[in-house]
Design a protein around this motif. Structure first.
Motif, PDB file in Angstrom:
ATOM      1  N   LEU A  53      44.256  64.830  58.338  1.00 55.73           N
ATOM      2  CA  LEU A  53      44.081  64.066  57.105  1.00 55.73           C
ATOM      3  C   LEU A  53      44.892  62.776  57.147  1.00 55.73           C
ATOM      4  O   LEU A  53      44.427  61.717  56.722  1.00 55.73           O
ATOM      5  CB  LEU A  53      44.475  64.906  55.892  1.00 55.73           C
ATOM      6  N   ARG A  54      46.082  62.839  57.694  1.00 55.26           N
ATOM      7  CA  ARG A  54      46.912  61.632  57.817  1.00 55.26           C
ATOM      8  C   ARG A  54      46.274  60.619  58.778  1.00 55.26           C
ATOM      9  O   ARG A  54      46.302  59.414  58.530  1.00 55.26           O
ATOM     10  CB  ARG A  54      48.319  61.988  58.249  1.00 55.26           C
ATOM     11  N   GLU A  55      45.683  61.106  59.869  1.00 57.32           N
ATOM     12  CA  GLU A  55      44.974  60.213  60.799  1.00 57.32           C
ATOM     13  C   GLU A  55      43.807  59.522  60.098  1.00 57.32           C
ATOM     14  O   GLU A  55      43.623  58.310  60.224  1.00 57.32           O
ATOM     15  CB  GLU A  55      44.432  60.999  61.997  1.00 57.32           C
ATOM     16  N   LEU A  56      43.003  60.306  59.382  1.00 59.76           N
ATOM     17  CA  LEU A  56      41.856  59.741  58.668  1.00 59.76           C
ATOM     18  C   LEU A  56      42.298  58.769  57.588  1.00 59.76           C
ATOM     19  O   LEU A  56      41.650  57.745  57.355  1.00 59.76           O
ATOM     20  CB  LEU A  56      41.008  60.859  58.070  1.00 59.76           C
ATOM     21  N   CYS A  57      43.396  59.066  56.945  1.00 59.82           N
ATOM     22  CA  CYS A  57      43.934  58.182  55.917  1.00 59.82           C
ATOM     23  C   CYS A  57      44.275  56.821  56.515  1.00 59.82           C
ATOM     24  O   CYS A  57      43.955  55.773  55.941  1.00 59.82           O
ATOM     25  CB  CYS A  57      45.162  58.822  55.281  1.00 59.82           C
ATOM     26  N   LYS A  58      44.904  56.811  57.680  1.00 62.37           N
ATOM     27  CA  LYS A  58      45.243  55.551  58.356  1.00 62.37           C
ATOM     28  C   LYS A  58      43.982  54.745  58.669  1.00 62.37           C
ATOM     29  O   LYS A  58      43.965  53.523  58.527  1.00 62.37           O
ATOM     30  CB  LYS A  58      46.027  55.825  59.642  1.00 62.37           C
ATOM     31  N   VAL A  59      42.934  55.429  59.073  1.00 64.04           N
ATOM     32  CA  VAL A  59      41.667  54.746  59.378  1.00 64.04           C
ATOM     33  C   VAL A  59      41.100  54.107  58.117  1.00 64.04           C
ATOM     34  O   VAL A  59      40.719  52.924  58.124  1.00 64.04           O
ATOM     35  CB  VAL A  59      40.643  55.725  59.999  1.00 64.04           C
ATOM     36  N   ILE A  60      41.037  54.860  57.041  1.00 63.97           N
ATOM     37  CA  ILE A  60      40.470  54.343  55.787  1.00 63.97           C
ATOM     38  C   ILE A  60      41.287  53.158  55.277  1.00 63.97           C
ATOM     39  O   ILE A  60      40.725  52.135  54.862  1.00 63.97           O
ATOM     40  CB  ILE A  60      40.383  55.464  54.727  1.00 63.97           C
ATOM     41  N   VAL A  61      42.605  53.267  55.326  1.00 59.25           N
ATOM     42  CA  VAL A  61      43.456  52.161  54.866  1.00 59.25           C
ATOM     43  C   VAL A  61      43.264  50.933  55.746  1.00 59.25           C
ATOM     44  O   VAL A  61      43.191  49.805  55.250  1.00 59.25           O
ATOM     45  CB  VAL A  61      44.937  52.606  54.813  1.00 59.25           C
ATOM     46  N   SER A  62      43.135  51.133  57.056  1.00 59.87           N
ATOM     47  CA  SER A  62      42.958  49.973  57.944  1.00 59.87           C
ATOM     48  C   SER A  62      41.576  49.333  57.778  1.00 59.87           C
ATOM     49  O   SER A  62      41.434  48.123  57.917  1.00 59.87           O
ATOM     50  CB  SER A  62      43.186  50.366  59.405  1.00 59.87           C
ATOM     51  N   VAL A  63      40.568  50.120  57.454  1.00 58.46           N
ATOM     52  CA  VAL A  63      39.212  49.586  57.287  1.00 58.46           C
ATOM     53  C   VAL A  63      39.034  48.920  55.920  1.00 58.46           C
ATOM     54  O   VAL A  63      38.521  47.807  55.825  1.00 58.46           O
ATOM     55  CB  VAL A  63      38.153  50.697  57.478  1.00 58.46           C
ATOM     56  N   TYR A  64      39.452  49.612  54.860  1.00 55.17           N
ATOM     57  CA  TYR A  64      39.182  49.123  53.509  1.00 55.17           C
ATOM     58  C   TYR A  64      40.374  48.454  52.829  1.00 55.17           C
ATOM     59  O   TYR A  64      40.220  47.869  51.762  1.00 55.17           O
ATOM     60  CB  TYR A  64      38.685  50.269  52.622  1.00 55.17           C
ATOM     61  N   GLY A  65      41.540  48.547  53.449  1.00 60.40           N
ATOM     62  CA  GLY A  65      42.738  47.964  52.844  1.00 60.40           C
ATOM     63  C   GLY A  65      43.439  48.958  51.945  1.00 60.40           C
ATOM     64  O   GLY A  65      42.836  49.912  51.464  1.00 60.40           O
ATOM     65  N   PRO A  66      44.718  48.712  51.690  1.00 58.57           N
ATOM     66  CA  PRO A  66      45.513  49.669  50.914  1.00 58.57           C
ATOM     67  C   PRO A  66      45.250  49.633  49.411  1.00 58.57           C
ATOM     68  O   PRO A  66      45.656  50.534  48.691  1.00 58.57           O
ATOM     69  CB  PRO A  66      46.954  49.246  51.222  1.00 58.57           C
ATOM     70  N   ASN A  67      44.587  48.593  48.927  1.00 56.89           N
ATOM     71  CA  ASN A  67      44.385  48.448  47.487  1.00 56.89           C
ATOM     72  C   ASN A  67      42.985  48.828  47.026  1.00 56.89           C
ATOM     73  O   ASN A  67      42.489  48.285  46.042  1.00 56.89           O
ATOM     74  CB  ASN A  67      44.706  47.007  47.064  1.00 56.89           C
ATOM     75  N   THR A  68      42.354  49.768  47.713  1.00 59.36           N
ATOM     76  CA  THR A  68      41.023  50.221  47.309  1.00 59.36           C
ATOM     77  C   THR A  68      41.110  51.644  46.765  1.00 59.36           C
ATOM     78  O   THR A  68      42.066  52.369  47.043  1.00 59.36           O
ATOM     79  CB  THR A  68      40.052  50.209  48.507  1.00 59.36           C
ATOM     80  N   GLN A  69      40.104  52.008  46.014  1.00 58.85           N
ATOM     81  CA  GLN A  69      40.076  53.360  45.443  1.00 58.85           C
ATOM     82  C   GLN A  69      40.005  54.410  46.545  1.00 58.85           C
ATOM     83  O   GLN A  69      40.659  55.447  46.467  1.00 58.85           O
ATOM     84  CB  GLN A  69      38.883  53.520  44.488  1.00 58.85           C
ATOM     85  N   ALA A  70      39.237  54.146  47.594  1.00 61.98           N
ATOM     86  CA  ALA A  70      39.125  55.104  48.702  1.00 61.98           C
ATOM     87  C   ALA A  70      40.483  55.323  49.373  1.00 61.98           C
ATOM     88  O   ALA A  70      40.878  56.461  49.657  1.00 61.98           O
ATOM     89  CB  ALA A  70      38.100  54.618  49.728  1.00 61.98           C
ATOM     90  N   ALA A  71      41.200  54.236  49.617  1.00 61.44           N
ATOM     91  CA  ALA A  71      42.524  54.346  50.243  1.00 61.44           C
ATOM     92  C   ALA A  71      43.490  55.085  49.318  1.00 61.44           C
ATOM     93  O   ALA A  71      44.247  55.957  49.763  1.00 61.44           O
ATOM     94  CB  ALA A  71      43.059  52.967  50.592  1.00 61.44           C
ATOM     95  N   PHE A  72      43.466  54.739  48.042  1.00 60.36           N
ATOM     96  CA  PHE A  72      44.347  55.388  47.072  1.00 60.36           C
ATOM     97  C   PHE A  72      44.094  56.890  47.034  1.00 60.36           C
ATOM     98  O   PHE A  72      45.032  57.689  47.080  1.00 60.36           O
ATOM     99  CB  PHE A  72      44.129  54.773  45.679  1.00 60.36           C
ATOM    100  N   THR A  73      42.825  57.279  46.958  1.00 60.94           N
ATOM    101  CA  THR A  73      42.482  58.698  46.872  1.00 60.94           C
ATOM    102  C   THR A  73      42.857  59.430  48.150  1.00 60.94           C
ATOM    103  O   THR A  73      43.350  60.566  48.111  1.00 60.94           O
ATOM    104  CB  THR A  73      40.983  58.868  46.551  1.00 60.94           C
ATOM    105  N   PHE A  74      42.634  58.801  49.299  1.00 61.94           N
ATOM    106  CA  PHE A  74      43.025  59.416  50.571  1.00 61.94           C
ATOM    107  C   PHE A  74      44.536  59.615  50.627  1.00 61.94           C
ATOM    108  O   PHE A  74      45.019  60.667  51.067  1.00 61.94           O
ATOM    109  CB  PHE A  74      42.574  58.553  51.755  1.00 61.94           C
ATOM    110  N   LEU A  75      45.287  58.616  50.203  1.00 54.49           N
ATOM    111  CA  LEU A  75      46.746  58.741  50.192  1.00 54.49           C
ATOM    112  C   LEU A  75      47.188  59.882  49.280  1.00 54.49           C
ATOM    113  O   LEU A  75      48.079  60.660  49.626  1.00 54.49           O
ATOM    114  CB  LEU A  75      47.390  57.425  49.748  1.00 54.49           C
TER     115      LEU A  75
END
Length: 106
Positions: A53-75
């Motif tokens: 989950l932490r690996e996938l979270c890093k991918v989502i944050v790097s793709v969509y940026g840290p200020n998106t809903q997807a990144a927030f929810t993954f975190l």
């Protein structure tokens, strides 16, 4: 994959065969604490889930940026799984007094 640890030590924790009917409705009897083998197997699964989950979270944050809903929810999901591992570690210490459980879930 997740199913195997539920059937350790001849205990099927997914079965509803032993339901208790009382004046307040239907409840399942407490099966007792997990065994050492069950905690070890669940710990292995949870560490794997937590790491993935932490690996996938890093991918989502790097793709969509840290200020998106997807990144927030993954975190948040990663934080909650980490908290679950901490809680399971504490539960293992209560279930297995005297046994060194450090690192079982974390």
């Amino acid at each position: 994959m997740f199913d195997s640890w539920l059937r350790v030590a001849n205990r099927d924790l997914t079965s509803h065969d032993d339901l208790i009917f009382d004046g307040f409705g239907v409840r399942q009897p407490a099966p007792g604490p997990l065994t050492l083998e069950e905690h070890q197997e669940l710990g292995t699964e949870m560490k794997s889930i937590n790491a993935r989950l932490r690996e996938l979270c890093k991918v989502i944050v790097s793709v969509y940026g840290p200020n998106t809903q997807a990144a927030f929810t993954f975190l948040k999901a990663a934080e909650h799984i980490d908290r679950l591992c901490q809680d399971l570690q504490a539960q293992a210490a209560r279930d297995l007094p005297g046994y060194p459980v450090d690192g079982m879930y974390l």
